[in-house]
Design an enzyme around this catalytic site. Structure first.
Site, PDB file in Angstrom:
ATOM      1  N   GLY A 268       0.794  -1.221   0.000  1.00 18.40           N
ATOM      2  CA  GLY A 268       0.000   0.000   0.000  1.00 18.40           C
ATOM      3  C   GLY A 268       0.824   1.267   0.000  1.00 18.40           C
ATOM      4  O   GLY A 268       2.043   1.248  -0.137  1.00 18.40           O
ATOM      5  N   VAL A 269       0.128   2.373   0.160  1.00 18.45           N
ATOM      6  CA  VAL A 269       0.785   3.676   0.184  1.00 18.45           C
ATOM      7  C   VAL A 269       1.339   3.940   1.574  1.00 18.45           C
ATOM      8  O   VAL A 269       0.942   3.329   2.541  1.00 18.45           O
ATOM      9  CB  VAL A 269      -0.204   4.800  -0.185  1.00 18.45           C
ATOM     10  CG1 VAL A 269      -0.626   4.668  -1.622  1.00 18.45           C
ATOM     11  CG2 VAL A 269      -1.408   4.807   0.735  1.00 18.45           C
ATOM     12  N   ASN A 271       4.605   5.375   4.397  1.00 18.03           N
ATOM     13  CA  ASN A 271       5.984   5.139   4.802  1.00 18.03           C
ATOM     14  C   ASN A 271       6.212   3.714   5.311  1.00 18.03           C
ATOM     15  O   ASN A 271       7.253   3.118   5.076  1.00 18.03           O
ATOM     16  CB  ASN A 271       6.357   6.140   5.895  1.00 18.03           C
ATOM     17  CG  ASN A 271       6.355   7.563   5.343  1.00 18.03           C
ATOM     18  OD1 ASN A 271       7.006   7.838   4.345  1.00 18.03           O
ATOM     19  ND2 ASN A 271       5.602   8.446   5.973  1.00 18.03           N
ATOM     20  N   GLU A 293      -0.915  -1.714  -6.747  1.00 15.88           N
ATOM     21  CA  GLU A 293      -1.525  -0.501  -7.277  1.00 15.88           C
ATOM     22  C   GLU A 293      -0.453   0.517  -7.657  1.00 15.88           C
ATOM     23  O   GLU A 293      -0.476   1.088  -8.738  1.00 15.88           O
ATOM     24  CB  GLU A 293      -2.447   0.041  -6.193  1.00 15.88           C
ATOM     25  CG  GLU A 293      -3.285   1.201  -6.571  1.00 15.88           C
ATOM     26  CD  GLU A 293      -4.113   1.634  -5.382  1.00 15.88           C
ATOM     27  OE1 GLU A 293      -5.123   0.965  -5.090  1.00 15.88           O
ATOM     28  OE2 GLU A 293      -3.763   2.625  -4.736  1.00 15.88           O
ATOM     29  N   ILE A 363      -4.945   3.369  10.087  1.00 16.21           N
ATOM     30  CA  ILE A 363      -4.986   4.373  11.151  1.00 16.21           C
ATOM     31  C   ILE A 363      -5.073   3.653  12.494  1.00 16.21           C
ATOM     32  O   ILE A 363      -4.328   3.954  13.416  1.00 16.21           O
ATOM     33  CB  ILE A 363      -6.218   5.305  10.981  1.00 16.21           C
ATOM     34  CG1 ILE A 363      -6.172   6.050   9.642  1.00 16.21           C
ATOM     35  CG2 ILE A 363      -6.377   6.234  12.166  1.00 16.21           C
ATOM     36  CD1 ILE A 363      -5.248   7.228   9.597  1.00 16.21           C
ATOM     37  N   GLY A 387      -7.100   1.755  -2.634  1.00 14.07           N
ATOM     38  CA  GLY A 387      -7.287   0.386  -3.116  1.00 14.07           C
ATOM     39  C   GLY A 387      -7.268  -0.632  -1.998  1.00 14.07           C
ATOM     40  O   GLY A 387      -7.330  -1.836  -2.256  1.00 14.07           O
TER      41      GLY A 387
HETATM   42  O1  0RQ Z   1       0.123  12.177  10.634  1.00 14.16           O
HETATM   43  O2  0RQ Z   1       1.957  13.191   9.360  1.00 14.16           O
HETATM   44  O3  0RQ Z   1       0.429  14.574  10.814  1.00 14.16           O
HETATM   45  O4  0RQ Z   1       2.086  12.992  11.844  1.00 14.16           O
HETATM   46  O5  0RQ Z   1      -1.586   9.746  10.159  1.00 14.16           O
HETATM   47  O6  0RQ Z   1       0.657   8.128   9.434  1.00 14.16           O
HETATM   48  O7  0RQ Z   1       2.319   6.667  10.529  1.00 14.16           O
HETATM   49  O8  0RQ Z   1       3.100   8.239   8.668  1.00 14.16           O
HETATM   50  O9  0RQ Z   1       1.635   6.184   8.252  1.00 14.16           O
HETATM   51  O10 0RQ Z   1       2.294   7.019   5.914  1.00 14.16           O
HETATM   52  O11 0RQ Z   1       1.931   4.578   6.513  1.00 14.16           O
HETATM   53  O12 0RQ Z   1      -0.020   6.186   6.382  1.00 14.16           O
HETATM   54  C1  0RQ Z   1      -3.394   4.704   6.919  1.00 14.16           C
HETATM   55  C2  0RQ Z   1      -2.807   7.084   6.431  1.00 14.16           C
HETATM   56  C3  0RQ Z   1      -1.004   5.422   7.004  1.00 14.16           C
HETATM   57  C4  0RQ Z   1      -2.162   5.252   4.794  1.00 14.16           C
HETATM   58  C5  0RQ Z   1      -2.356   5.623   6.297  1.00 14.16           C
HETATM   59  C6  0RQ Z   1      -1.419   9.982  11.558  1.00 14.16           C
HETATM   60  C7  0RQ Z   1       0.073  10.054  11.735  1.00 14.16           C
HETATM   61  C8  0RQ Z   1       0.486  10.819  10.499  1.00 14.16           C
HETATM   62  C9  0RQ Z   1       0.199   9.135   8.603  1.00 14.16           C
HETATM   63  P1  0RQ Z   1       1.242  13.331  10.666  1.00 14.16           P
HETATM   64  P2  0RQ Z   1       2.044   7.353   9.236  1.00 14.16           P
HETATM   65  P3  0RQ Z   1       1.566   5.995   6.690  1.00 14.16           P
HETATM   66  C10 0RQ Z   1      -4.072   0.875  -1.470  1.00 14.16           C
HETATM   67  C11 0RQ Z   1      -3.403   1.410  -0.279  1.00 14.16           C
HETATM   68  C12 0RQ Z   1      -5.451   4.218   3.069  1.00 14.16           C
HETATM   69  C13 0RQ Z   1      -5.281   3.965   1.594  1.00 14.16           C
HETATM   70  C14 0RQ Z   1      -4.590   2.683   1.320  1.00 14.16           C
HETATM   71  C15 0RQ Z   1      -3.454   5.386   3.989  1.00 14.16           C
HETATM   72  C16 0RQ Z   1      -0.442  10.254   9.450  1.00 14.16           C
HETATM   73  O13 0RQ Z   1      -1.700   3.954   4.708  1.00 14.16           O
HETATM   74  O14 0RQ Z   1      -3.846   6.463   3.569  1.00 14.16           O
HETATM   75  O15 0RQ Z   1      -4.465   1.786   2.135  1.00 14.16           O
HETATM   76  N1  0RQ Z   1      -4.175   4.241   3.782  1.00 14.16           N
HETATM   77  N2  0RQ Z   1      -4.118   2.578   0.119  1.00 14.16           N
HETATM   78  O16 0RQ Z   1       0.410  10.711  12.926  1.00 14.16           O
HETATM   79  C17 0RQ Z   1      -4.588   9.843  14.621  1.00 14.16           C
HETATM   80  C18 0RQ Z   1      -4.321   7.525  14.598  1.00 14.16           C
HETATM   81  C19 0RQ Z   1      -3.285   7.688  13.633  1.00 14.16           C
HETATM   82  C20 0RQ Z   1      -2.982   8.984  13.224  1.00 14.16           C
HETATM   83  C21 0RQ Z   1      -1.717   7.575  12.151  1.00 14.16           C
HETATM   84  N3  0RQ Z   1      -4.668   6.308  15.050  1.00 14.16           N
HETATM   85  N4  0RQ Z   1      -4.940   8.612  15.057  1.00 14.16           N
HETATM   86  N5  0RQ Z   1      -3.635  10.059  13.703  1.00 14.16           N
HETATM   87  N6  0RQ Z   1      -2.011   8.874  12.284  1.00 14.16           N
HETATM   88  N7  0RQ Z   1      -2.480   6.833  12.965  1.00 14.16           N
HETATM   89  C22 0RQ Z   1      -3.329  -0.109  -2.241  1.00 14.16           C
HETATM   90  C23 0RQ Z   1      -2.102   0.275  -2.970  1.00 14.16           C
HETATM   91  O17 0RQ Z   1      -1.519  -0.526  -3.574  1.00 14.16           O
HETATM   92  C24 0RQ Z   1      -1.593   1.714  -2.897  1.00 14.16           C
END
Ligand code: 0RQ
Length: 504
Positions: A268-269, A271, A293, A363, A387
């Site tokens: 997925g998307v 870090n 994706e 999340i 996705g």
């Molecule tokens: O916020 O940047 O303000 O600090 O969310 O979190 O830990 O950097 O994680 O970059 O892996 O993203 C789910 C958003 C994770 C992503 C998600 C805050 C955290 C930070 C980002 P800041 P991280 P990642 C399809 C794949 C949906 C779409 C998908 C996503 C920011 O994976 O958009 O899956 N997924 N596509 O601080 C409040 C919580 C939190 C929180 C994290 N519990 N409460 N804030 N954050 N957890 C298939 C493909 O093939 C692409």
């Protein structure tokens, strides 16, 4: 440069971005290219934003409805949002300003499963599409059009729009020609047929788009790089998550439940996902394949090292450095990368047939393995489901991962009940945090809760979660998925009110 526009009819339609933007009026529904910062139009949206600002300064309304493949770049979503020019957006956004406007309630956002956008557009539920504004990498002498660094929904926008504006970007590498596989075999029920793809490497379509030249109203030449954001270097939590996951895959191979080269990976998307790909570099699994994706930096490294035999995706999602590196060595990769329309890259039929190993960020997750991928505290959208649902429900193994803490420990990503559900417990088989991995396959809700408490929650929240669960087991209305209705979301409410989920 005009050299990329090799057909006279198209060359005759060459014009400035400002002139092309004047063809998109207030209220227009525009299907734009763009997927995770790759292949989005870069000149016309900025020209359109200038027109909108001028109109607003004169007291006139000017906003449009924007459909894309997925997220785009600052020159598209960023520029239009700054001009307050978007009043409806689908199907995925990660631009910070658009996010702010959605959460402020001023932009309507339809967050959709990415595989479903094209079929739903064909079904007619989204209404008519006025304009397709699509970046391409070349127009060939015979008039066929070579896609850019993402395919997304472009085939559908080009087929369905009343008029077409093409941005021909000569920054995109010429060797992209031949990398794409545009499948024209989809149809509406009752005429749907099996999609003839049985290996991630199969090519079932053609390398270019078919376009009705009569619909093309403007061609704009550009020479600007895609602007993907760089990834954060993997931190300790990301490395720990990758470690737990690789150990799990190793165990599955040993138990005979996965082949030694694994099954096609989907990553997925974000870090964390990129960090897992980095971890696969030093793994024993090879030759792997990817049916995914987006193609991130980590995947390019795996291809370069030969760990990954090939990758199928709908778009690149590369840091600026990796994008430049790819452009320098495009010929090395082009036979091992296939870019497809997102309705094919994410197609449930194909994800199920191929048996993808789906690895997506989240999340938060709850005791029972329900996953929230999209909303902070139940109401603020972060990005969108993307996705993740296409893959999670149909995967061979559906894995979700996150650090156990967010916001410096004020938030536990393992909670009594998720504040929004994107993936129900039946679609979630494995949960991984930096603390460990919970293999939830074949377990009842209470057995799942024990695994999640033992393996995933951070120690600072473990007693709090165990205490909730013990009381839920004792006092819940039903004992199948024990829940204290007046307390299940209290951690979120506490965070909103006090800035931390910690009790006491
Ligand atoms: O916020 O940047 O303000 O600090 O969310 O979190 O830990 O950097 O994680 O970059 O892996 O993203 C789910 C958003 C994770 C992503 C998600 C805050 C955290 C930070 C980002 P800041 P991280 P990642 C399809 C794949 C949906 C779409 C998908 C996503 C920011 O994976 O958009 O899956 N997924 N596509 O601080 C409040 C919580 C939190 C929180 C994290 N519990 N409460 N804030 N954050 N957890 C298939 C493909 O093939 C692409």
């Amino acid at each position: 440069s005009p050299a990329r526009i090799a057909h006279p009819d198209y060359r005759a339609k060459l014009m400035s971005a400002d002139d092309a933007a004047s063809l998109i009026g207030p209220g227009a529904v525009v299907g734009m290219s763009g997927f995770t910062g790759a292949g989005y139009p870069k000149a016309v949206p900025q020209a359109l934003a200038r027109r909108m600002e001028a109109a607003h300064a004169a007291g006139n309304p000017y906003a449009i409805k924007v459909w894309t493949g997925a997220s785009t770049g600052p020159e598209l979503d960023g520029a239009l949002a700054r001009a307050k020019g978007i009043d409806f957006r689908l199907p995925y956004n990660s631009d910070p300003l658009v996010r702010e406007q959605i959460n402020a309630g001023t932009v309507q956002y339809f967050d959709m499963h990415l595989s479903q956008v094209a079929p739903v557009a064909w079904q007619g539920f989204l209404g008519p599409l006025d304009v397709a504004l699509v970046e391409v990498s070349a127009i060939l002498p015979d008039g066929s059009v070579v896609p850019s660094s993402s395919v997304g929904n472009n085939k559908t926008w080009l087929d369905r729009a009343g008029k077409i504006i093409l941005e021909v970007n000569s920054w995109q590498h010429e060797a992209l020609h031949g990398m794409h596989d545009i499948y024209y075999g989809t149809a509406l029920p009752p005429h749907r047929r099996p999609i003839p793809l049985v290996h991630p490497n199969d090519r079932i379509g053609q390398p270019t788009f078919r376009i009705d030249p009569a619909k093309v109203v403007a061609v704009v030449a550009t020479d600007t790089p895609d602007r993907n954001a760089p990834f954060k270097a993997p931190d300790d939590a990301a490395r720990a998550i990758a470690g737990h996951l690789l150990q799990f895959f190793g165990h599955e191979v040993k138990m005979g439940r996965l082949p030694a080269s694994l099954l096609p990976i989907q990553s997925g998307v974000g870090n964390i996902a990129n960090a897992v790909l980095n971890g696969l570099m030093d793994s024993p699994f090879e030759p792997m394949t990817a049916y995914t994706e987006v193609l991130q930096d980590g995947m390019l490294d795996l291809l370069a090292a030969g760990k990954l035999a090939m990758a199928s995706a709908t778009a690149f999602s590369l840091s600026p450095d990796a994008a430049e590196a790819l452009n320098g060595e495009m010929h090395r990769y082009r036979d091992r990368i296939v870019l497809r329309p997102q309705e094919i890259s994410n197609h449930p039929e194909l994800v199920r047939r191929l048996g993808c190993l789906a690895m997506n960020g989240m999340i938060e997750a709850d005791l029972y393995g329900n996953v929230n991928s999209t909303h902070l505290m139940g109401s603020r959208i972060q990005n969108g489901i993307g996705g993740s649902g296409d893959f999670a429900r149909n995967a061979y193994i559906s894995i979700f991962m996150a650090p156990s803490l967010a916001k410096g420990g004020a938030i536990s990503t393992i909670v009594p009940q998720v504040s929004h559900v994107d993936h129900i417990d039946q679609d979630v088989q494995v949960i991984v945090t930096d603390q460990g991995l919970a293999d939830l396959r074949g377990l009842s809700p209470k057995q799942r809760a024990e695994q999640v408490i033992a393996n995933c929650v951070h120690p600072t929240y473990r007693d709090q979660l165990s205490d909730y669960y013990a009381r839920a087991l004792r006092d819940s209305y039903g004992k199948h998925s024990p829940s204290l209705l007046d307390e299940a979301l209290s951690w979120h409410q506490r965070f909103v009110q006090t800035g931390t989920m910690r009790a006491g």
